[in-house]
Design an enzyme around this catalytic site. Structure first.
Site, mmCIF file in Angstrom:
data_model
loop_
_atom_site.group_PDB
_atom_site.id
_atom_site.type_symbol
_atom_site.label_atom_id
_atom_site.label_comp_id
_atom_site.label_asym_id
_atom_site.label_seq_id
_atom_site.Cartn_x
_atom_site.Cartn_y
_atom_site.Cartn_z
ATOM 1 N N ASN A 296 4.660 6.116 -6.486
ATOM 2 C CA ASN A 296 3.287 6.220 -6.989
ATOM 3 C C ASN A 296 3.109 7.596 -7.606
ATOM 4 O O ASN A 296 2.801 8.556 -6.919
ATOM 5 C CB ASN A 296 2.295 5.990 -5.851
ATOM 6 C CG ASN A 296 0.863 5.991 -6.326
ATOM 7 O OD1 ASN A 296 0.579 6.329 -7.477
ATOM 8 N ND2 ASN A 296 -0.046 5.615 -5.448
ATOM 9 N N LYS B 259 5.992 4.186 -11.061
ATOM 10 C CA LYS B 259 4.690 3.683 -11.508
ATOM 11 C C LYS B 259 3.931 4.791 -12.221
ATOM 12 O O LYS B 259 3.615 5.822 -11.642
ATOM 13 C CB LYS B 259 3.873 3.141 -10.333
ATOM 14 C CG LYS B 259 2.576 2.479 -10.802
ATOM 15 C CD LYS B 259 1.916 1.663 -9.704
ATOM 16 C CE LYS B 259 0.658 0.969 -10.220
ATOM 17 N NZ LYS B 259 -0.024 0.210 -9.162
ATOM 18 N N CYS C 37 -1.578 7.861 -8.727
ATOM 19 C CA CYS C 37 -2.861 7.559 -8.127
ATOM 20 C C CYS C 37 -3.851 8.649 -8.504
ATOM 21 O O CYS C 37 -3.661 9.812 -8.182
ATOM 22 C CB CYS C 37 -2.759 7.443 -6.607
ATOM 23 S SG CYS C 37 -4.278 6.788 -5.926
ATOM 24 N N LYS D 239 0.856 -1.184 0.000
ATOM 25 C CA LYS D 239 0.000 0.000 0.000
ATOM 26 C C LYS D 239 0.897 1.241 0.000
ATOM 27 O O LYS D 239 1.959 1.226 0.636
ATOM 28 C CB LYS D 239 -0.850 -0.034 1.283
ATOM 29 C CG LYS D 239 -1.818 1.112 1.429
ATOM 30 C CD LYS D 239 -3.030 0.916 0.559
ATOM 31 C CE LYS D 239 -3.883 2.178 0.509
ATOM 32 N NZ LYS D 239 -4.787 2.190 -0.646
ATOM 33 N N ASN E 49 -12.450 2.007 -7.934
ATOM 34 C CA ASN E 49 -12.195 2.271 -6.523
ATOM 35 C C ASN E 49 -11.796 3.716 -6.319
ATOM 36 O O ASN E 49 -11.229 4.353 -7.206
ATOM 37 C CB ASN E 49 -11.120 1.329 -5.969
ATOM 38 C CG ASN E 49 -9.723 1.844 -6.218
ATOM 39 O OD1 ASN E 49 -9.227 2.717 -5.501
ATOM 40 N ND2 ASN E 49 -9.074 1.339 -7.265
#
Lengths: 246, 309
Positions: B133, B171, B136, B51, B75
């Site tokens: 990340n 990512k 997101c 996570k 989500n």
């Protein structure tokens, strides 16, 4: 510890009002399940599994009481004997085990986990009162599947007591409460528990993706912030969810 | 010479780290690995991407946070996480108990924020790589803006490269005009690998109540639906960058996994599809071995980029 299994469907019986009683061979799950826990059940062709309360266990079998409320439950309810379903469980926290002589209150399909609770208490020689409510007599699950001596109520009085589970609960002697059903019912029950000065444990429902705590998709707002229904619940003390409860 | 029962080498390397096989769990769908470790032997898989951790604790978005679609799910978790301090205190020390590669996902709201987190987590010896990340789509002030600008990615990677010895995996978001430009920027600025793709922006509306299905209104689409998007983006990146590509996006079968590898992915991350079958990663590892035998490959590495055009 949950088990990932392919459970063989051993039976699927109609139980009244768009509801079926499915038995699945799942020995590891059956052996370790507690009332209030659930399993994630494959709905073939759907991306996500569905969380379903365990309604009973016997030998190596688990039993699920499934009311058709959408596509997922329709698919699961149509499984046939000898088909296999991917199942993960048991999951979540069950009802507390040290509660004496509770009143079990099930609203609609919320009766499912309380059937298991009543079964366990009967096996252990414990006393309990069971209340089960639906809108009308036509909505009631057939008696074979319900707890013995269950007190039935319907909104229109077409079967049993005329009134809601909350109305019927008020007529009981004060005792700790285990409840599952629609949120307004759970809130009203929590207020009764507050007046009675007894604990109430409520089993919440939420859409889930994983069912075992990793995705954080099933959170609800509690007094302690967002909590996951799957692993922090699905059984919560009413005091954690509602104001003016204890 | 290969035969049906011959040994297939499934191991792969991503820069300086060695994975026993290409199959990992994707960030956001595996927590910190502890839950999956109760269900199956996670030493069997290549690794786990955790996570995402941010510098401040994040409560996450208001529910509902998930909605199922015909071939996937949307989500809007909102990067819910305990924040770096609590993570370092309570979670980081336990990571060493997980017998697999740990890819720690981190997110930031500025380059300095990223630097602070990367510097902090670089102390954790059980972290094998850091996944940035950049993509997101749920957090207005963060992720998406980083991932959308090649210049920002270059600056971020260049600065982070100076402060950590850990491998850095970038990512990327698929919500860009040209994924190759962004992938090249990451590769040229010191990234050890590129992870593609994150979820695609998505929304669903209840037509009776006329309300959005998600509390945060919009979210990210994952699952089978996005798999072909991942194939095409990995294919485009494979000929453009010379660092390994980690393929993510709707892998729900061995065939899906092999497709991403043929398009150019050296390793794979399985995300929301594992919710429907937690044994999916193990089945895919087994399936990759069988595919290699059938194709007379002696190593899974031979699949990478082997698409014939």
């Amino acid at each position: 510890m949950p088990f990932e299994i392919e459970g063989i469907v051993l039976g699927n019986r109609y139980a009244g009002n768009n509801t079926v009683w499915i038995s699945i061979f799942a020995p590891q799950i059956a052996r370790t399940s507690l009332p209030g826990q659930f399993v994630m059940v494959e709905a073939v062709g759907k991306f996500l599994r569905r969380p379903i309360s365990i309604a009973s266990v016997s030998g190596g079998r688990i039993f699920l009481l499934i009311r058709i409320v959408g596509d997922g439950t329709r698919i699961i309810a149509s499984v046939r004997r000898n088909e296999k379903l991917k199942i993960l469980g048991p999951l979540g926290n069950g009802f507390p085990e040290n509660v004496q002589n509770p009143i079990l209150v099930g609203g609609g399909i919320g009766i499912a986990p309380l059937i298991f609770a009543s079964q366990r208490m009967k096996e252990n020689g414990e006393n309990f009162v069971a209340i089960y409510g639906e809108r009308t007599a036509d909505d009631i699950i057939w008696g074979d599947f319900l707890p013995e001596n269950v007190q039935i109520c319907t909104d229109d009085g077409s079967a049993g007591f005329r009134g809601t589970t909350v109305d019927l609960l008020k007529k009981q002697n004060p005792a700790p409460i285990f409840a599952c059903g629609p949120q307004p019912m759970l809130k009203a029950i929590s207020e009764i528990a507050y007046k009675w000065n007894v604990p109430a444990y409520i089993l919440l429902e939420e859409r889930m993706a994983c069912g075992f705590g990793v995705c954080q998709g099933c959170v609800i707002k509690t007094k302690n912030g967002y909590r996951r229904v799957c692993t922090d619940g699905p059984v919560f003390a009413a005091t954690e969810i509602y104001e003016n409860t204890r | 010479m290969s035969s049906a029962s011959s040994y297939v080498d499934l191991s792969i390397s991503i820069g300086k780290i060695f994975l026993k096989n290409p199959v990992m769990l994707a960030s956001g769908t595996a927590g910190f690995g502890f839950e999956f470790a109760e269900i199956f032997d996670i030493s069997q898989i290549g690794g786990i991407a955790t996570k995402t951790i941010t510098s401040e604790p994040r409560e996450g978005n208001p529910p509902p946070r998930i909605f199922e679609t015909p071939s996937g799910m949307i989500n809007s978790i909102g990067l819910a996480n305990p924040g770096i301090d609590k993570f370092m205190e309570e979670i980081a020390p336990r990571l060493k108990n997980l017998p697999t590669r740990i890819i720690l996902s981190v997110g930031g709201t500025s380059i300095d924020d990223f630097k602070y987190i990367v510097e902090t987590v670089s102390e954790i010896s059980s972290v094998d790589a850091i996944e940035l990340n950049l993509s997101c789509p749920n957090v207005k002030e963060g992720g998406i803006h980083f991932g959308r600008s090649a210049e920002t990615i270059s600056r971020l990677l260049s600065e982070l490269r100076l402060i950590t010895e850990k491998p850095l995996w970038a990512k990327l978001s698929p919500q860009v005009t040209d994924i190759v430009e962004l992938g090249t920027a990451a590769a040229d600025s010191g990234a050890d690998a590129i992870v593609v793709i994150n979820t695609l922006p998505a929304m669903a509306i209840d037509i009776e109540t006329k309300k959005p299905r998600l509390g945060a209104i919009t979210g990210g689409l994952s699952g089978n639906a996005i798999h072909p998007v991942a194939v095409s983006m990995i294919y485009a990146l494979h000929s453009a960058v010379d660092i390994p590509i980690i393929g993510v996006g709707g892998i729900s079968s061995t065939e899906d996994a092999i497709e991403l590898m043929l398009a150019g992915a050296t390793a794979l991350q399985i995300g929301s599809s594992a919710f429907a079958d937690t044994n999916l990663p193990l089945k895919i590892i087994d399936g990759i071995g069988k595919y290699c035998r059938r194709q007379r490959f002696s190593s899974a590495r031979e699949i990478v980029g082997a698409v014939e055009i």
